[in-house]
Design a protein around this motif. Structure first.
Motif, mmCIF file in Angstrom:
data_model
loop_
_atom_site.group_PDB
_atom_site.id
_atom_site.type_symbol
_atom_site.label_atom_id
_atom_site.label_comp_id
_atom_site.label_asym_id
_atom_site.label_seq_id
_atom_site.Cartn_x
_atom_site.Cartn_y
_atom_site.Cartn_z
ATOM 1 N N THR A 57 0.858 -1.185 0.000
ATOM 2 C CA THR A 57 0.000 0.000 0.000
ATOM 3 C C THR A 57 0.896 1.238 0.000
ATOM 4 O O THR A 57 2.126 1.132 -0.011
ATOM 5 N N THR A 58 0.281 2.410 0.040
ATOM 6 C CA THR A 58 1.076 3.639 0.060
ATOM 7 C C THR A 58 1.350 4.134 1.470
ATOM 8 O O THR A 58 2.091 5.093 1.645
ATOM 9 N N SER A 59 0.769 3.520 2.491
ATOM 10 C CA SER A 59 1.022 3.903 3.880
ATOM 11 C C SER A 59 0.529 2.798 4.801
ATOM 12 O O SER A 59 -0.254 1.930 4.395
ATOM 13 N N ALA A 60 0.966 2.844 6.056
ATOM 14 C CA ALA A 60 0.446 1.903 7.044
ATOM 15 C C ALA A 60 -1.032 2.162 7.314
ATOM 16 O O ALA A 60 -1.786 1.230 7.615
ATOM 17 N N THR A 61 -1.462 3.409 7.209
ATOM 18 C CA THR A 61 -2.891 3.710 7.337
ATOM 19 C C THR A 61 -3.692 2.917 6.312
ATOM 20 O O THR A 61 -4.685 2.259 6.645
ATOM 21 N N ASP A 62 -3.253 2.965 5.062
ATOM 22 C CA ASP A 62 -3.960 2.223 4.019
ATOM 23 C C ASP A 62 -3.882 0.722 4.258
ATOM 24 O O ASP A 62 -4.831 -0.016 3.970
ATOM 25 N N ALA A 63 -2.754 0.256 4.775
ATOM 26 C CA ALA A 63 -2.625 -1.168 5.085
ATOM 27 C C ALA A 63 -3.630 -1.563 6.169
ATOM 28 O O ALA A 63 -4.294 -2.607 6.066
ATOM 29 N N ASN A 64 -3.754 -0.750 7.194
ATOM 30 C CA ASN A 64 -4.730 -1.044 8.250
ATOM 31 C C ASN A 64 -6.163 -0.997 7.730
ATOM 32 O O ASN A 64 -6.998 -1.836 8.083
ATOM 33 N N ARG A 65 -6.444 -0.022 6.886
ATOM 34 C CA ARG A 65 -7.798 0.063 6.312
ATOM 35 C C ARG A 65 -8.120 -1.179 5.490
ATOM 36 O O ARG A 65 -9.211 -1.733 5.572
ATOM 37 N N GLY A 66 -7.156 -1.605 4.661
ATOM 38 C CA GLY A 66 -7.382 -2.793 3.859
ATOM 39 C C GLY A 66 -7.559 -4.027 4.724
ATOM 40 O O GLY A 66 -8.435 -4.864 4.467
ATOM 41 N N ALA A 67 -6.733 -4.148 5.762
ATOM 42 C CA ALA A 67 -6.832 -5.293 6.660
ATOM 43 C C ALA A 67 -8.190 -5.335 7.342
ATOM 44 O O ALA A 67 -8.830 -6.394 7.446
ATOM 45 N N ILE A 68 -8.658 -4.181 7.800
ATOM 46 C CA ILE A 68 -9.968 -4.124 8.463
ATOM 47 C C ILE A 68 -11.080 -4.516 7.499
ATOM 48 O O ILE A 68 -12.014 -5.243 7.868
ATOM 49 N N ARG A 69 -10.978 -4.078 6.278
ATOM 50 C CA ARG A 69 -12.024 -4.415 5.301
ATOM 51 C C ARG A 69 -12.061 -5.927 5.053
ATOM 52 O O ARG A 69 -13.137 -6.524 4.969
ATOM 53 N N THR A 86 7.097 -9.148 16.590
ATOM 54 C CA THR A 86 6.406 -10.422 16.364
ATOM 55 C C THR A 86 7.385 -11.590 16.306
ATOM 56 O O THR A 86 7.203 -12.609 16.984
ATOM 57 N N LYS A 87 8.430 -11.456 15.522
ATOM 58 C CA LYS A 87 9.400 -12.543 15.411
ATOM 59 C C LYS A 87 10.225 -12.682 16.689
ATOM 60 O O LYS A 87 10.481 -13.793 17.169
ATOM 61 N N THR A 88 10.622 -11.556 17.250
ATOM 62 C CA THR A 88 11.446 -11.576 18.454
ATOM 63 C C THR A 88 10.752 -12.309 19.595
ATOM 64 O O THR A 88 11.389 -13.016 20.375
ATOM 65 N N HIS A 89 9.418 -12.142 19.677
ATOM 66 C CA HIS A 89 8.670 -12.705 20.803
ATOM 67 C C HIS A 89 7.750 -13.867 20.398
ATOM 68 O O HIS A 89 6.939 -14.315 21.209
ATOM 69 N N GLY A 90 7.890 -14.330 19.168
ATOM 70 C CA GLY A 90 7.150 -15.514 18.748
ATOM 71 C C GLY A 90 5.639 -15.347 18.704
ATOM 72 O O GLY A 90 4.903 -16.278 19.021
ATOM 73 N N LEU A 91 5.163 -14.175 18.279
ATOM 74 C CA LEU A 91 3.720 -13.936 18.202
ATOM 75 C C LEU A 91 3.153 -14.532 16.916
ATOM 76 O O LEU A 91 3.884 -14.808 15.961
ATOM 77 N N GLU A 92 1.829 -14.707 16.871
ATOM 78 C CA GLU A 92 1.179 -15.379 15.742
ATOM 79 C C GLU A 92 -0.050 -14.597 15.266
ATOM 80 O O GLU A 92 -1.185 -15.033 15.442
ATOM 81 N N PRO A 93 0.150 -13.438 14.639
ATOM 82 C CA PRO A 93 -1.004 -12.681 14.142
ATOM 83 C C PRO A 93 -1.626 -13.339 12.921
ATOM 84 O O PRO A 93 -1.007 -14.182 12.263
ATOM 85 N N ASP A 94 -2.863 -12.931 12.621
ATOM 86 C CA ASP A 94 -3.492 -13.309 11.353
ATOM 87 C C ASP A 94 -3.074 -12.342 10.246
ATOM 88 O O ASP A 94 -2.996 -12.723 9.079
ATOM 89 N N ILE A 95 -2.853 -11.090 10.648
ATOM 90 C CA ILE A 95 -2.409 -10.057 9.709
ATOM 91 C C ILE A 95 -1.284 -9.268 10.373
ATOM 92 O O ILE A 95 -1.387 -8.885 11.542
ATOM 93 N N PHE A 96 -0.226 -9.019 9.628
ATOM 94 C CA PHE A 96 0.920 -8.245 10.086
ATOM 95 C C PHE A 96 0.988 -6.968 9.258
ATOM 96 O O PHE A 96 1.011 -7.029 8.022
ATOM 97 N N VAL A 97 1.030 -5.811 9.927
ATOM 98 C CA VAL A 97 1.046 -4.515 9.248
ATOM 99 C C VAL A 97 2.318 -3.760 9.601
ATOM 100 O O VAL A 97 2.785 -3.798 10.744
ATOM 101 N N ALA A 98 2.878 -3.069 8.622
ATOM 102 C CA ALA A 98 3.991 -2.154 8.883
ATOM 103 C C ALA A 98 3.982 -1.061 7.816
ATOM 104 O O ALA A 98 3.282 -1.155 6.809
ATOM 105 N N GLY A 99 4.788 -0.034 8.054
ATOM 106 C CA GLY A 99 4.870 1.072 7.096
ATOM 107 C C GLY A 99 6.057 1.953 7.442
ATOM 108 O O GLY A 99 7.042 1.508 8.009
ATOM 109 N N LYS A 100 5.940 3.222 7.103
ATOM 110 C CA LYS A 100 6.931 4.249 7.397
ATOM 111 C C LYS A 100 8.318 3.902 6.888
ATOM 112 O O LYS A 100 8.698 4.294 5.793
ATOM 113 N N ALA A 101 9.118 3.157 7.669
ATOM 114 C CA ALA A 101 10.522 2.930 7.321
ATOM 115 C C ALA A 101 10.730 1.827 6.307
ATOM 116 O O ALA A 101 11.842 1.656 5.821
#
Length: 464
Positions: free
Chosen positions: A138-150, A273-288
């Motif tokens: 996506t073009t931003s983490a905001t858009d990634a979150n919006r898409g994930a929510i949809r 997530t990787k450092t602490h062994g978490l298991e999300p259904d969706i992983f979001v990132a942006g910015k950097a």
């Protein structure tokens, strides 16, 4: 050292000290101040983004150039930058690998709404690094979150998004909330806009297992949108076992778990997530993620992908594909972004660089704690990965309510203004420090010297 003032005297003294620092800032930044006046003639809130007005000097510095962990303004002043564009510059300013990749791709075309060969490498690396098999850019983490929510609403048939009070997930409407008088209200400084947030959002306090379980058991929640530890309302550490509890309860109730690592990606090459062994259904990132070129990403688990494909099947080459999913953007996944993302993932956000970044964050936190202890101050420092924060309260907050109850906003603003005058930039919304690969131990030690001077200023005036 002056005798410590009463609460009312203290507030007045801080106001006077801030006024003096803002005058010092104006005296040494005449060109920036002039440009700010010009900008207010054409921009709705003075600058290209309204966020740019939120610096404590009374007006922002205007940047001439930025390189590594330093920024130079149009008045010829140089700053050690621990803000790093509120994480967008976590790779450092103008890193060579990104610059070279961007220039090369600019000569070959920036956007065609078609994939490039680089995208294959990027997709494979994202899957390897973050553990999610399928990705969307996506073009931003905001858009990634919006898409994930949809997607979450699409496959669950549920409307509400659960977030934690005091959270921040970009411009996502469902996350503009906090608990106010026991009800859903708009979070700090966000103006009402006619949306009934109680219909689309459910908000509970971070680390509150009982409230989370009760909300999820209602069967109304499509997804939980969360950071694995909160970073934007002051850094709020996650209680032991809470992330695991969230995962357990979301699975029990058929609720999708979105982990937004836009900030906590600074924990290491695979994020918190990787450092602490978490298991999300969706992983979001942006910015950097693309070295400061606007970009966001979200990855989806195999199980969730299968559910999405039941709603919207894979491409059928015999039929024209329309925009069934209701997300995206013409510039999403453009060639320039993909090229710079490849450069970031292969050359900059590496294990070696994270080791340096985390070591410098630990150095800053340790030095700040020593000063706090030496001066018997009721403050604390939290450090996670390459990120640290000084907060003006004795103990780390457990949740947003603790932040609201203990936050000393006037003291934060004074510190920010004082720091700018001393040549240091920190995140203007709270006192959070981020390291990049170019940050040096000497720059960290400069912060220690300036922090000591700030403490002395407060002691001399009876504030502490």
């Amino acid at each position: 050292m002056a005798e410590q003032a009463t609460q009312s005297e203290r507030a007045q003294i801080i106001d006077q000290l801030l006024e003096a620092e803002q005058q010092r800032f104006a005296d040494t930044h005449p060109k920036s101040q002039s440009l700010w006046g010009e900008g207010r003639k054409n921009y709705l809130y003075g600058g290209p983004s309204h966020w740019m007005r939120r610096w404590a000097g009374g007006f922002p510095i205007y940047v001439d150039s930025a390189k590594g962990a330093e920024v130079q303004d149009v008045d010829g002043r140089t700053y050690t930058d621990f803000c790093l564009g509120d994480t967008g510059g976590m790779c450092g300013h103008a890193p060579e690998a990104v610059t070279e990749a961007a220039l090369a791709q600019l000569k070959r075309g920036t956007t065609t709404m078609l994939p490039t060969e680089d995208s294959i490498w990027v997709g494979q690396e994202l899957a390897h690094r973050f553990g999610m098999p399928y990705w969307t850019l996506t073009t931003s983490a905001t858009d990634a979150n919006r898409g994930a929510i949809r997607y979450c609403r699409m496959v669950t048939g549920r409307q509400k998004v659960l977030v934690f009070s005091g959270c921040y997930h970009g411009g996502v409407e469902e996350a503009h909330v906090e608990i106010r008088d026991g009800k859903v209200g708009l979070r700090n400084m966000i103006h009402p806009n006619g949306v009934d947030h109680s219909k689309v959002s459910h908000v509970v306090e971070f680390n509150d297992r009982e409230a989370l379980a009760e909300a999820l058991e209602s069967g109304e929640i499509a997804c939980v949108l969360m950071e694995p530890m909160m970073t934007n309302f002051g850094m709020i550490p996650v209680a032991p076992g809470f992330n695991e509890f969230v995962r357990e309860k979301t699975r029990e109730t058929g609720t999708i778990l979105i982990i937004d690592e836009t900030h906590t990606m600074s924990s290491g090459t695979g994020g918190f997530t990787k450092t602490h062994g978490l298991e999300p259904d969706i992983f979001v990132a942006g910015k950097a993620i693309a070295g400061g070129i606007p970009a966001g990403i979200f990855g989806i688990s195999e199980e969730l992908a299968q559910r999405i494909w039941q709603e919207v099947p894979h491409v059928n080459p015999k039929k024209r594909q329309s925009a069934h999913l209701g997300i995206g953007g013409t510039l999403a996944g453009n060639a320039l972004t993909v090229a710079t993302m490849k450069a970031v993932l292969s050359n900059i956000l590496t294990d070696e660089n994270f080791d340096k970044m985390i070591a410098n964050a630990e150095r800053l936190a340790k030095s700040a704690r020593k000063l706090i202890e030496k001066n018997n101050l009721p403050w604390h420092v939290t450090q996670v990965g390459a990120r640290a924060e000084i907060m003006f309260s004795p103990q780390p907050p457990r949740n947003g309510a603790d932040v609201i109850a203990t936050r000393q906003g006037d003291l934060e603003v004074l510190l920010h203004a004082f720091y700018m005058n001393e040549g240091i930039l920190v995140t203007p919304f709270h006192t959070m420090f981020l390291m990049c690969p170019a940050t040096t131990a000497e720059q960290v030690d400069k912060h220690t010297e300036v922090f000591a001077k700030f403490i002395s200023l407060l002691q001399e005036n009876g504030v502490v």
